[in-house]
Structures are given as structure tokens and as C-alpha cells.
Design a protein around this motif. Sequence first.
Motif, PDB file in Angstrom:
ATOM      1  N   ASP A 101      22.032  -7.089 -13.755  1.00 11.67           N
ATOM      2  CA  ASP A 101      21.963  -6.523 -12.401  1.00 11.67           C
ATOM      3  C   ASP A 101      20.575  -5.939 -12.136  1.00 11.67           C
ATOM      4  O   ASP A 101      20.097  -5.953 -11.012  1.00 11.67           O
ATOM      5  CB  ASP A 101      23.017  -5.423 -12.239  1.00 11.67           C
ATOM      6  CG  ASP A 101      24.410  -5.909 -12.545  1.00 11.67           C
ATOM      7  OD1 ASP A 101      24.882  -6.820 -11.836  1.00 11.67           O
ATOM      8  OD2 ASP A 101      25.018  -5.404 -13.509  1.00 11.67           O
ATOM      9  N   THR A 137      24.482  -7.649  -6.560  1.00 13.17           N
ATOM     10  CA  THR A 137      25.810  -7.784  -7.152  1.00 13.17           C
ATOM     11  C   THR A 137      26.643  -6.588  -6.712  1.00 13.17           C
ATOM     12  O   THR A 137      26.107  -5.605  -6.189  1.00 13.17           O
ATOM     13  CB  THR A 137      25.739  -7.795  -8.697  1.00 13.17           C
ATOM     14  OG1 THR A 137      25.224  -6.527  -9.142  1.00 13.17           O
ATOM     15  CG2 THR A 137      24.837  -8.928  -9.206  1.00 13.17           C
ATOM     16  N   ASN A 138      27.929  -6.645  -6.940  1.00  6.51           N
ATOM     17  CA  ASN A 138      28.780  -5.493  -6.609  1.00  6.51           C
ATOM     18  C   ASN A 138      28.342  -4.267  -7.401  1.00  6.51           C
ATOM     19  O   ASN A 138      28.321  -3.147  -6.889  1.00  6.51           O
ATOM     20  CB  ASN A 138      30.248  -5.822  -6.902  1.00  6.51           C
ATOM     21  CG  ASN A 138      30.817  -6.833  -5.920  1.00  6.51           C
ATOM     22  OD1 ASN A 138      30.341  -6.956  -4.795  1.00  6.51           O
ATOM     23  ND2 ASN A 138      31.835  -7.562  -6.352  1.00  6.51           N
ATOM     24  N   ALA A 139      27.963  -4.489  -8.660  1.00  7.72           N
ATOM     25  CA  ALA A 139      27.556  -3.371  -9.508  1.00  7.72           C
ATOM     26  C   ALA A 139      26.242  -2.752  -9.023  1.00  7.72           C
ATOM     27  O   ALA A 139      26.089  -1.524  -9.013  1.00  7.72           O
ATOM     28  CB  ALA A 139      27.412  -3.848 -10.954  1.00  7.72           C
ATOM     29  N   SER A 140      25.277  -3.594  -8.617  1.00  7.49           N
ATOM     30  CA  SER A 140      23.986  -3.049  -8.154  1.00  7.49           C
ATOM     31  C   SER A 140      24.142  -2.341  -6.815  1.00  7.49           C
ATOM     32  O   SER A 140      23.451  -1.360  -6.543  1.00  7.49           O
ATOM     33  CB  SER A 140      22.947  -4.170  -8.055  1.00  7.49           C
ATOM     34  OG  SER A 140      23.261  -5.094  -7.034  1.00  7.49           O
ATOM     35  N   SER A 142      31.677   0.964 -12.981  1.00  7.56           N
ATOM     36  CA  SER A 142      31.164  -0.386 -12.753  1.00  7.56           C
ATOM     37  C   SER A 142      30.655  -0.951 -14.064  1.00  7.56           C
ATOM     38  O   SER A 142      30.493  -0.231 -15.048  1.00  7.56           O
ATOM     39  CB  SER A 142      30.022  -0.378 -11.727  1.00  7.56           C
ATOM     40  OG  SER A 142      28.885   0.257 -12.282  1.00  7.56           O
ATOM     41  N   SER A 143      30.411  -2.210 -14.057  1.00 13.44           N
ATOM     42  CA  SER A 143      29.882  -2.872 -15.251  1.00 13.44           C
ATOM     43  C   SER A 143      28.400  -3.160 -15.030  1.00 13.44           C
ATOM     44  O   SER A 143      27.941  -4.278 -15.224  1.00 13.44           O
ATOM     45  CB  SER A 143      30.652  -4.164 -15.515  1.00 13.44           C
ATOM     46  OG  SER A 143      30.622  -5.006 -14.354  1.00 13.44           O
ATOM     47  N   PHE A 144      27.646  -2.132 -14.614  1.00 11.73           N
ATOM     48  CA  PHE A 144      26.226  -2.302 -14.308  1.00 11.73           C
ATOM     49  C   PHE A 144      25.463  -2.655 -15.579  1.00 11.73           C
ATOM     50  O   PHE A 144      25.442  -1.899 -16.547  1.00 11.73           O
ATOM     51  CB  PHE A 144      25.674  -1.008 -13.694  1.00 11.73           C
ATOM     52  CG  PHE A 144      24.273  -1.132 -13.170  1.00 11.73           C
ATOM     53  CD1 PHE A 144      24.017  -1.850 -12.013  1.00 11.73           C
ATOM     54  CD2 PHE A 144      23.208  -0.526 -13.821  1.00 11.73           C
ATOM     55  CE1 PHE A 144      22.726  -1.961 -11.513  1.00 11.73           C
ATOM     56  CE2 PHE A 144      21.923  -0.628 -13.332  1.00 11.73           C
ATOM     57  CZ  PHE A 144      21.686  -1.355 -12.175  1.00 11.73           C
TER      58      PHE A 144
END
Length: 488
Positions: free
Chosen positions: A182, A205-208, A258-260
Motif C-alpha cells: 500500500d 487501496t482500501n487500506a491506504s 486494516s491490513s496496511f
Amino acid sequence: MPKKKENTWMNQIITEIITVPITTIEEKSTNSENIFVKYANDEHLRSLLHQQSNSHGQVIATIIGGDSYSLFAWDWYERMLEISNETNNCHCFVIAMDEIAVILSLKRNIPVYYSTFSFDEQMQWINTIEARQHSLYRVGHAKFDTSARIVRLGYSVMFSEMDVFWRKNPLDYLKQPFDTYDLQISHHYGAHPRVNIGLFFVRSTNASILFFSHAAEFWVRYGKGGYLSDQRTLDALLNNYDRLDKTYLKAMKPMPPSSFNWTTHDFGNHFSHMMTDGSAFILFNQAAKTGRRSKKFHGDIKAKFFTITVENVNMSINYRNLLIRSLLILQHTQLKNRTFIFPAFSSNLTTTPITYQLDIKKFLLYWTEEQIRLPDFLLLETSRAIPITTLPYLSKKTYEDVDGILNLTLESIPLDLVAPSAQFEVHVRDSLLWCSPPTQGGAWCIHHPRDFGATMEILFACRGDPYPPCANKTEKNEQFRERPYEKN
């Protein structure tokens, strides 16, 4: 009777004044104010990203602001065009921190987005004056808030500060596999354990989106009050060397799960990060000496410059002003296609450079760095191949057949040339501020104070930090000697 007539006349005038349709004035004022708002909204940013991004939805951005770095935005833009994979699109834009930067960018046709604070955000500030003045606070906001906006719009961005000079396109040297990370961010090559916020790539991304929205909100709330640098804040939020104190963790909203996934990266080492004390003039002077500025700046054998040779450091200020006035008039009339190399007024640029004699910042604010070169330009390695032709000035000659540097003889320059306008005369007068005698010992000729806010925030952000560039700061110079989040 005359008095009554006077009152009648006065009443008529007052009636005419109060019945003038003020909506026209209000509309003009509103429209004028909204010009800056236009460059700060998401609609403009979306349009900018659509126009400037590459086929992968990626774009390069830098941050400018104030009356120093903004002067050099044209050079950054030219360098981005040089390394671009597309002839007419650098896949880049600048992020302006203030209205000065917006105006200077638009004047040079540089794509620009205006990063500013919303009215609601400013209404929540306690110390409004300092928050608006402190440049490091604005820099952090520009990085975090603009990153959050860009990834929310579905684009990815490479942030590269103005002191980063790329030799190749950084988008071609992302860590692979590309879709694993990310955030890809530079490091300090062992100098200290923090990440290097000077250049980083964030993928949409969703995480970013969650991470940078969180970082942007944290910075607006606590970045100023905590006297944190943007680099320390990002490092802390990444759970790296800088840990946030429990005080901040309790005050702020919890970070959404999150999985950042982030990683450090050197981007192929195709760049030079020429960190300075914050002076744009020192930075770009050093970049010129090492040949890192744009091809347009350095020129070639076909480029067109003009100058005069003046080695007399004792020439009177009045004569200097008249001479520079004439040369500026020539540049804006007869020699429009030539870049003006400012005369040295010295026989030794090592001991008495023009920066000791003239307030060059003030001068370049009027005449643009893009069209002016300082005397030491002639000493650059890249300038040695440019031919020099010495000729007298003739009013009817165009000199179009002369490539390289046209060196006009001093005695041939008339001092009574007619200026293009009365305003031009005012600009000449206001832009020429000399130090007489020249300053000594490395002190530049200046007639304006250094940015107090930036200076103080640099000191605040350095307290207790054993790593460069803070290592050379002494406790005597620091306002605060410990960071609250290092107590535990």
C-alpha cells in the motif's frame, strides 16, 4: 434657500449611492474569492488527476509554498518532463500550500492543486495566527490530506519533495510485486531508523484510504500543538521508531483495523536527495553546481543568453541600477528570446559573489528565476561548452544569428532607454536592493527576516532527537528538551 438646495442636491447624491446595485460588486468579489477555492476542491483534483496520470492511474507530485520554493517550481516541472515516458505530459503536478504558489504556478502553466484548510477546520483552531503562519504545519497537511484525497479518488501518487532530484522516472522503479504494498517509502540508509518522508509512493487501496484519512485527521488536530514533524508523525503512525504517547492515543480516534502493508524502498537509487537547512536558493545553487537542474536551466550551444562583463565591485549603486534597468528593458523588448545573465560586479565570485551584494530573492520575485541566471552560471561545468560572442549593442540589430552567450560591451549600453511602461519603472526600483559594502563571511545580502515560524518549528521538532539533521542542535537553542511520548 441655498442651504435647502444644497440639502436637496446632497440627498440626491446619497440616494444614487445607496441605490447602486451592490449585487454586482458582491458577485465580482465572490467570483474573485472563489478562484482559489476552485483549485482546492475535489472536482478540480479529480480533473487534474485524470489529465496528468499515466495509464496505471499514477501521478507524481511535489509541494511548494511561499516566496522561495515557488520560484523554482518551473525547474522541477521541466525536470519531470525530461524523465517522463510521454513527450507532452510529465504525469505530474504541484501542490500549492498558499495563494502565492497557486499564482506563480498558473503564470507558468504548471498544473496545480491548492492544499488549504477548510473554514470549519480553521474555526476549530485555538491559535489561528500561528497555525496559518507555521510552514511545517502546512507541509504536513499538504502531504497527508492530499494523499488521502488522491487515493480516495482511485489514483496512486508518488510524493517527491523539491530537494529530490530524479535522474529517471520513479514510477518505473517501484518495488515488485507492485500490488503487494500500500505504501513504498524511502529510508535514511542507516543514518537513523525513521522512514524518509521526502519521497514515498502510496497506492490506492482500501487500506491506504483508511490510513491516510486517519493521518490527515491526526495532523489537523495535533500536528501543530504537538510540535511534531510530518516525518515523525508518519513514522509513529507506521508503528516504527517514533511511538505516539498514550496522551495522543487517548485523545484521537482509534486507528481503524486494516491490513496496511508498507515497505521501505530505494526506487533504484535514481535520485539525489539534497537536503538543506530549508533555503531554496542554497539548494538550487548547489544543484546547479552539480548539474542536476533542468536542461532548460543549463542550456546548450544553441541556447540564447545575454550579459555584460562588469568586474568593478566599487561601481556606484546609482550606476548599477541604471545599467540593470537598461538590460531588463532590452530583455523585455529587443532581446525577448534571451535569458539575462546578471553581471558579477566583482572580479572574484568566490570572495564577493552577487549574493553578498544584491538581495537576489527580492530581485527574482519580480523578474522570475526562469528568465534570469546569476553570474556564477558562467562558472558551471555545463556552461563551459556554450560559446561566448562579444559585440557592441546596436539598436537596430536583432542578434538572432548569435547563438550561446551574447556578451554586450559595457560602454555600448545606453542608459536612457524608454521603459515598456510606468509600472516597469516601479518594478525596477523595488527589485534592486543592494548591500553596500557587500556582506562578508558567507552572509547573504537580505532585506527580509527568515521565516520565524519555520525556524521555531524546526527547533521544536528536533528536541531530544539524536539523529541528523537534529544531532547538531544544542539544548541551549531548543525551546523544549523532551518529547512527551518518549517518557514511557
